[in-house]
Design a protein around this motif. Structure first.
Motif, mmCIF file in Angstrom:
data_model
loop_
_atom_site.group_PDB
_atom_site.id
_atom_site.type_symbol
_atom_site.label_atom_id
_atom_site.label_comp_id
_atom_site.label_asym_id
_atom_site.label_seq_id
_atom_site.Cartn_x
_atom_site.Cartn_y
_atom_site.Cartn_z
ATOM 1 N N GLN A 52 -1.959 36.649 71.031
ATOM 2 C CA GLN A 52 -1.396 36.127 72.272
ATOM 3 C C GLN A 52 -1.853 34.692 72.506
ATOM 4 O O GLN A 52 -1.067 33.846 72.941
ATOM 5 N N LYS A 53 -3.109 34.397 72.187
ATOM 6 C CA LYS A 53 -3.627 33.037 72.343
ATOM 7 C C LYS A 53 -2.871 32.072 71.434
ATOM 8 O O LYS A 53 -2.489 30.973 71.859
ATOM 9 N N ARG A 54 -2.628 32.492 70.175
ATOM 10 C CA ARG A 54 -1.872 31.640 69.248
ATOM 11 C C ARG A 54 -0.456 31.400 69.763
ATOM 12 O O ARG A 54 0.054 30.278 69.692
ATOM 13 N N LEU A 55 0.176 32.442 70.269
ATOM 14 C CA LEU A 55 1.532 32.287 70.803
ATOM 15 C C LEU A 55 1.552 31.341 71.999
ATOM 16 O O LEU A 55 2.460 30.515 72.132
ATOM 17 N N ASP A 56 0.562 31.462 72.874
ATOM 18 C CA ASP A 56 0.485 30.580 74.034
ATOM 19 C C ASP A 56 0.308 29.123 73.604
ATOM 20 O O ASP A 56 0.921 28.219 74.178
ATOM 21 N N GLU A 57 -0.531 28.899 72.582
ATOM 22 C CA GLU A 57 -0.738 27.541 72.083
ATOM 23 C C GLU A 57 0.544 26.978 71.477
ATOM 24 O O GLU A 57 0.878 25.813 71.701
ATOM 25 N N GLU A 58 1.256 27.784 70.708
ATOM 26 C CA GLU A 58 2.511 27.328 70.107
ATOM 27 C C GLU A 58 3.559 27.048 71.175
ATOM 28 O O GLU A 58 4.305 26.068 71.077
ATOM 29 N N LEU A 59 3.614 27.877 72.202
ATOM 30 C CA LEU A 59 4.556 27.671 73.288
ATOM 31 C C LEU A 59 4.249 26.373 74.031
ATOM 32 O O LEU A 59 5.153 25.602 74.362
ATOM 33 N N ALA A 60 2.967 26.113 74.271
ATOM 34 C CA ALA A 60 2.576 24.876 74.941
ATOM 35 C C ALA A 60 2.969 23.665 74.092
ATOM 36 O O ALA A 60 3.456 22.659 74.621
ATOM 37 N N LEU A 61 2.770 23.752 72.791
ATOM 38 C CA LEU A 61 3.149 22.670 71.887
ATOM 39 C C LEU A 61 4.651 22.445 71.912
ATOM 40 O O LEU A 61 5.119 21.295 71.957
ATOM 41 N N MET A 62 5.415 23.524 71.929
ATOM 42 C CA MET A 62 6.873 23.404 71.980
ATOM 43 C C MET A 62 7.321 22.779 73.298
ATOM 44 O O MET A 62 8.233 21.948 73.322
ATOM 45 N N ARG A 63 6.673 23.149 74.390
ATOM 46 C CA ARG A 63 7.016 22.563 75.696
ATOM 47 C C ARG A 63 6.728 21.069 75.705
ATOM 48 O O ARG A 63 7.527 20.285 76.202
ATOM 49 N N ASP A 64 5.565 20.689 75.148
ATOM 50 C CA ASP A 64 5.219 19.273 75.111
ATOM 51 C C ASP A 64 6.222 18.491 74.260
ATOM 52 O O ASP A 64 6.623 17.398 74.616
ATOM 53 N N THR A 65 6.613 19.069 73.136
ATOM 54 C CA THR A 65 7.594 18.418 72.253
ATOM 55 C C THR A 65 8.933 18.281 72.974
ATOM 56 O O THR A 65 9.586 17.241 72.885
ATOM 57 N N PHE A 66 9.341 19.299 73.674
ATOM 58 C CA PHE A 66 10.608 19.258 74.382
ATOM 59 C C PHE A 66 10.593 18.221 75.509
ATOM 60 O O PHE A 66 11.560 17.517 75.719
ATOM 61 N N ARG A 67 9.471 18.108 76.208
ATOM 62 C CA ARG A 67 9.369 17.171 77.323
ATOM 63 C C ARG A 67 9.401 15.716 76.856
ATOM 64 O O ARG A 67 9.886 14.851 77.565
ATOM 65 N N THR A 68 8.872 15.444 75.682
ATOM 66 C CA THR A 68 8.817 14.074 75.180
ATOM 67 C C THR A 68 10.160 13.612 74.626
ATOM 68 O O THR A 68 10.354 12.425 74.407
ATOM 69 N N GLN A 69 11.052 14.526 74.380
ATOM 70 C CA GLN A 69 12.355 14.138 73.804
ATOM 71 C C GLN A 69 13.293 13.625 74.852
ATOM 72 O O GLN A 69 13.376 13.801 75.947
#
Length: 69
Positions: A52-69
């Motif tokens: 669950q921790k790994r999934l949360d980290e990946e989700l946060a990374l995806m959100r950050d990537t999406f916000r910067t685009q």
């Protein structure tokens, strides 16, 4: 009824439902006591929390990537 030399249509074959096989119990994996069961449950909980921790980290990374685009 009509009898004009028509042939009767063949009936579609019915498939029998597949029977599920019962899972075989492997004696080597069977816990001997409640202490072992408790230990196994704790290990599974730890693995679940790590996943669950790994999934949360990946989700946060995806959100950050999406916000910067």
């Amino acid at each position: 009824m009509r009898d004009c030399g028509e042939k009767a249509l063949p009936r579609p074959e019915r498939k029998q439902p597949e029977r599920k096989q019962k899972p075989e119990v492997v004696k080597g994996n069977k816990p001997e006591s409640m202490d072992e069961v408790t230990k196994m449950i704790k290990e599974l909980q730890i693995r679940q929390l790590e996943a669950q921790k790994r999934l949360d980290e990946e989700l946060a990374l995806m959100r950050d990537t999406f916000r910067t685009q």
